[in-house]
Design an enzyme around this catalytic site. Sequence first.
Site, PDB file in Angstrom:
ATOM      1  N   LYS A 162       0.537  -1.562   0.151  1.00  0.00           N
ATOM      2  CA  LYS A 162       0.244  -0.238  -0.255  1.00  0.00           C
ATOM      3  C   LYS A 162       1.235   1.401   0.062  1.00  0.00           C
ATOM      4  O   LYS A 162       1.672   1.273   0.697  1.00  0.00           O
ATOM      5  CB  LYS A 162      -1.280   0.205   1.286  1.00  0.00           C
ATOM      6  CG  LYS A 162      -2.328   0.882   1.035  1.00  0.00           C
ATOM      7  CD  LYS A 162      -3.379   0.208   0.902  1.00  0.00           C
ATOM      8  CE  LYS A 162      -4.564   1.123   0.015  1.00  0.00           C
ATOM      9  NZ  LYS A 162      -5.139   0.194  -0.079  1.00  0.00           N
ATOM     10  N   GLY A 201     -24.102   3.636   3.541  1.00  0.00           N
ATOM     11  CA  GLY A 201     -23.416   4.045   2.354  1.00  0.00           C
ATOM     12  C   GLY A 201     -24.016   3.826   0.368  1.00  0.00           C
ATOM     13  O   GLY A 201     -24.522   2.779  -0.115  1.00  0.00           O
ATOM     14  N   GLY A 261     -22.432   4.858  -2.507  1.00  0.00           N
ATOM     15  CA  GLY A 261     -21.286   5.412  -3.420  1.00  0.00           C
ATOM     16  C   GLY A 261     -21.635   4.646  -4.713  1.00  0.00           C
ATOM     17  O   GLY A 261     -22.141   3.729  -4.949  1.00  0.00           O
ATOM     18  N   VAL A 276     -20.162   1.498  -4.784  1.00  0.00           N
ATOM     19  CA  VAL A 276     -20.472   0.537  -4.858  1.00  0.00           C
ATOM     20  C   VAL A 276     -21.626   0.134  -4.382  1.00  0.00           C
ATOM     21  O   VAL A 276     -22.874  -0.624  -4.808  1.00  0.00           O
ATOM     22  CB  VAL A 276     -19.663  -0.616  -3.580  1.00  0.00           C
ATOM     23  CG1 VAL A 276     -20.006  -1.695  -3.459  1.00  0.00           C
ATOM     24  CG2 VAL A 276     -17.739  -0.261  -4.325  1.00  0.00           C
TER      25      VAL A 276
END
Length: 352
Positions: free
Chosen positions: A80, A179, A181, A183
């Site tokens: 990452k 949520g 968004g 997805v």
Amino acid sequence: MSFFESPAFEGHEALHAFHDARSGLRCFIAIHSTARGPATGGARLWTYPGEQAAIDDALKLSRAMSYKNAVCDLELGGGKAVIMGRAGVAKSPALFEAFGAAVESLGGSYWGAEDVGVTPEDLAHAARRTRYMAGLTGTPAASGDPSPVTAEGVKRGIELTVQKTLNRSLSGVTVAIQGLGHVGARLADLLAGAGAKLIVTDLDEKTARAVAARTGGKAVPPHAIFDTDAEVFAPCALGGAISRETLPRIRARIIAGAANNQLADAETGRAIFDRGAVYAPDFVLNGGGIINIAAEIRALASGGAYDPDWVAMKLDRMTATLGEVLDRSIRERRPTDVIANEIARERIAAAR
Ligand code: NAD
């Protein structure tokens, strides 16, 4: 305790720090493991309270990517990148070109992609200076927006968990989605298409109302989503949604959604299990995005094109692994998150 012996660094291969005076880039790239292939995980741009917080985040997220990539049976390790957002340092093409040069200097041991605060346009700037950037557009190998594939994997995971836990299809099952968004909104459409009843929320009320209207669902305010009467609770917003505070309010038998790091801590996984509910571990459900990225890396390596059939095959395998996790949890009377982590660790160790 030395840094190398700290629990944060434990198991990692490397932590790289990069600084570019011209663009103002300050970034850390953590490589947890390259045992299964190049360490792959998104690049995040975030304003951290300090360097230690950025390092901690990079280390935690790179380990999580190793586990997700192993559980998704990808020939990728985990890594990452975190780019430190700072007052006075603008998000610029030069910043991402410097980031690309940093990635290139690692010689392919890390592959970057999109994450919080980084757009496909930013990645395109980075890609001018490195071969090791995926999630791009405009070439035969490009995989584009990963969110639809993530949503498809989450839908399949919810369907399987409902079937194994409630012995039902999705038809008539109520799912509460937190949520909406990239997805969450797509997931709402897929679930509604399969006959599920929806209760939805988002910080943006207009989005919640629009998704509810087009899916025949009901919109509720963000704070109320935990108290709804649903069979499935699907966290699709930020991490840490399931905690000691929220769990007692959730009546759903099943917790299964797209958000990364849904459990506030390991005890929460145990608490879900002890109350007889079923948690579908986030990284055995939301791996569609990284599977899509892996398809691009694979196409670039062979000089071929993005292959949707390969992506579909990997999604099937991820869902099969979820089935194994759910079955073992019942058989061995242990929380699902413990079993999923164990499977990931075993696969990484076997590759070493
Ligand atoms: P997004 O930023 O597009 O959407 C998140 C949505 O959640 C936003 O609409 C936001 O308003 C809403 N939200 C935030 N806090 C909320 C709250 N407390 N209550 C209600 N709504 C809230 O993000 P996304 O790409 O849809 O990803 C959603 C989650 O899935 C994230 O945790 C992400 O890390 C994870 N994930 C995404 C992908 C992908 O392919 N995009 C892949 C794997 C995991």
